[in-house]
Scaffold this motif. Structure first.
Motif, PDB file in Angstrom:
ATOM      1  N   UNK A  79       0.833  -1.207   0.000  1.00  0.00           N
ATOM      2  CA  UNK A  79       0.000   0.000   0.000  1.00  0.00           C
ATOM      3  C   UNK A  79       0.866   1.254   0.000  1.00  0.00           C
ATOM      4  N   UNK A  80       1.968   1.242   0.802  1.00  0.00           N
ATOM      5  CA  UNK A  80       2.881   2.391   0.803  1.00  0.00           C
ATOM      6  C   UNK A  80       3.539   2.597  -0.539  1.00  0.00           C
ATOM      7  N   UNK A  81       3.945   1.490  -1.186  1.00  0.00           N
ATOM      8  CA  UNK A  81       4.567   1.613  -2.505  1.00  0.00           C
ATOM      9  C   UNK A  81       3.579   2.152  -3.530  1.00  0.00           C
TER      10      UNK A  81
ATOM     11  N   UNK B 163       6.744   1.583   8.648  1.00  0.00           N
ATOM     12  CA  UNK B 163       5.598   0.777   8.219  1.00  0.00           C
ATOM     13  C   UNK B 163       5.912  -0.714   8.283  1.00  0.00           C
ATOM     14  N   UNK B 164       7.154  -1.086   7.941  1.00  0.00           N
ATOM     15  CA  UNK B 164       7.536  -2.490   7.993  1.00  0.00           C
ATOM     16  C   UNK B 164       7.507  -3.018   9.424  1.00  0.00           C
ATOM     17  N   UNK B 165       8.111  -2.267  10.343  1.00  0.00           N
ATOM     18  CA  UNK B 165       8.129  -2.691  11.746  1.00  0.00           C
ATOM     19  C   UNK B 165       6.706  -2.702  12.304  1.00  0.00           C
ATOM     20  N   UNK B 166       5.943  -1.663  11.991  1.00  0.00           N
ATOM     21  CA  UNK B 166       4.568  -1.578  12.486  1.00  0.00           C
ATOM     22  C   UNK B 166       3.711  -2.709  11.918  1.00  0.00           C
ATOM     23  N   UNK B 167       3.916  -3.018  10.631  1.00  0.00           N
ATOM     24  CA  UNK B 167       3.146  -4.094  10.017  1.00  0.00           C
ATOM     25  C   UNK B 167       3.466  -5.446  10.611  1.00  0.00           C
ATOM     26  N   UNK B 168       4.764  -5.700  10.890  1.00  0.00           N
ATOM     27  CA  UNK B 168       5.140  -6.987  11.474  1.00  0.00           C
ATOM     28  C   UNK B 168       4.624  -7.119  12.900  1.00  0.00           C
ATOM     29  N   UNK B 169       4.827  -6.068  13.709  1.00  0.00           N
ATOM     30  CA  UNK B 169       4.385  -6.137  15.106  1.00  0.00           C
ATOM     31  C   UNK B 169       2.859  -6.167  15.196  1.00  0.00           C
ATOM     32  N   UNK B 170       2.224  -5.257  14.482  1.00  0.00           N
ATOM     33  CA  UNK B 170       0.763  -5.225  14.524  1.00  0.00           C
ATOM     34  C   UNK B 170       0.143  -6.468  13.917  1.00  0.00           C
ATOM     35  N   UNK B 171       0.728  -6.962  12.815  1.00  0.00           N
ATOM     36  CA  UNK B 171       0.207  -8.180  12.210  1.00  0.00           C
ATOM     37  C   UNK B 171       0.355  -9.383  13.114  1.00  0.00           C
ATOM     38  N   UNK B 172       1.472  -9.462  13.846  1.00  0.00           N
ATOM     39  CA  UNK B 172       1.671 -10.581  14.768  1.00  0.00           C
ATOM     40  C   UNK B 172       0.632 -10.568  15.885  1.00  0.00           C
ATOM     41  N   UNK B 173       0.392  -9.375  16.451  1.00  0.00           N
ATOM     42  CA  UNK B 173      -0.595  -9.269  17.527  1.00  0.00           C
ATOM     43  C   UNK B 173      -2.006  -9.526  16.991  1.00  0.00           C
TER      44      UNK B 173
END
Length: 394
Positions: free
Chosen positions: A24-26, A91-101
């Motif tokens: 989405x960011x790209x 966005x990458x860090x947020x996506x990984x952390x948020x997606x994991x939770x």
């Protein structure tokens, strides 16, 4: 089944969420480039006027003429690329952390279902998931699993009761035979004719019980070919077969109805009807009793009903009549005592034909048994009979 280790569903969902966020960011950067940066001039443009570069810091390249310069495409890229890279990393860090939770919270019901499956696999069928919350896909899966466990538990309990009852019923004639043989061996002068007669009766009962068990197993497994059958013709054949027994007991048999075509096994449906009529005969009044057999057809079902006079039945007794080896009221006579599988076999045959069997006590005493089966197209049975007749003539 042994499988190679792979990524967990939670990790796959996490990577999917993060990947979608990065994509989405790209796409957003692509939109900015296509609809904004492409219109920025490649070379800087100087706008004359009484401006100083101090009023617009960072917008003018050093060494240019006094006055404001419109930034070029390269100027904008140098200014925003570092910030875009930092935002993309966030966005990458947020996506990984948020997606994991988020994936963990979404898969919590699935973990409960998996734990319940492991418990059930160990033999504990009484465990239930009872997943709380409103209905969604996971709740429907949990409810379906609970329903399956309940049916498996009931089926396992029924099989245990059936095995215990069958063992008891089969042990009885064997024990009687052993006793008779022991008596004959200890008393050589005993009348052999009487011994042979009693052994023959016991052996006959054991054979009837074994055949009933085999028929019950065949009906439960649904291992039979289906073909058009008319329940009215089946009822007539069953009544004709059992008419001597009814006359011997002083009973009146009445039949009525219309063509009731179904699709199923002729032998099993005949056994079903014969069991119902036989049950109505042996559980009737001592004399002046009546048995009614009627057939009919509805828009989607064909119905056969067998009623008989007799003693009044309690609801508690009525609920156990279709259980294997459960006998109703006391037999009026000792002949044709049965093995306690008549209604159980009738129920199994009905279920094997995707039908329903209903027991209803008659107000004046006796029982009404109603069997509803999926109806076949009208004329299917008659067409088959005509075809068979043509083939026979040819």
């Amino acid at each position: 089944m042994d499988r190679e280790p792979g990524l967990s569903v939670r990790l796959k969902l996490t990577l999917s969420y993060a990947g979608l966020l990065m994509l989405s960011g790209a796409l957003l950067l692509t939109v900015v480039w296509v609809f904004l940066l492409r219109y920025v001039p490649a070379d800087p443009i100087t706008i004359p006027g009484p401006f100083t570069s101090g009023r617009f810091p960072g917008l003018f390249a050093p060494g240019r003429l006094p006055g404001p310069n419109v930034p070029s495409r390269a100027d904008l890229l140098r200014a925003f690329v570092p910030k875009i890279a930092a935002a993309w990393a966030f966005l990458l860090v947020f996506g990984l952390a948020g997606g994991w939770i988020l994936a963990g919270r979404m898969l919590t019901p699935l973990n409960r279902i998996t734990d319940a499956t492991r418990v059930a696999a160990k033999g504990s069928l009484s465990h239930r998931i009872r997943l709380p919350g409103r209905r969604d896909e996971f709740r429907e899966l949990a409810d379906a699993f609970d329903t399956m466990l309940a049916r498996l538990e009931a089926h396992a309990a029924e099989q245990q009761r059936f095995a215990a009852n069958a063992s008891h019923e089969l042990r009885t004639p064997l024990a009687i035979t052993q006793t008779l043989l022991d008596v004959a061996r200890n008393d050589p002068n005993r009348d052999t004719g009487e011994l042979v007669a009693r052994l023959h009766a016991v052996n006959t009962r054991a054979i009837e019980l074994t055949e009933a068990l085999l028929l019950l197993s065949r009906a439960d497994q649904r291992s039979f070919a289906r073909e058009p059958v008319d329940l009215s013709l089946v009822a007539e054949e069953a009544i004709e077969t059992l008419l001597p027994l009814a006359e011997k007991r002083g009973l009146t048999m009445e039949t009525s109805g219309e063509e009731a075509p179904v699709t199923g096994s002729p032998a099993l449906l005949l056994q079903l009807t014969t069991n119902l009529v036989h049950n109505a005969i042996v559980h009737n009044l001592p004399e002046q009793g009546t048995v009614w057999v009627t057939t009919g057809v509805h828009p989607r079902t064909a119905v056969i009903t067998v009623e008989n006079t007799g003693e009044k039945l309690s609801p508690q007794l009525l609920s156990t009549l279709v259980e294997p080896f459960q006998r109703g009221s006391e037999r009026i006579r000792t002949d044709h005592a049965g093995v306690g599988l008549g209604l159980a076999i009738a129920k199994s045959i009905t279920q094997a034909h995707d039908g329903t069997l209903t027991l209803t006590p008659r107000p004046d005493g006796g029982l009404r048994v109603t069997v509803r089966l999926p109806a076949a197209p009208l004329g299917a049975v008659g067409g088959q009979v005509v075809e068979a007749a043509i083939n026979a003539v040819g």
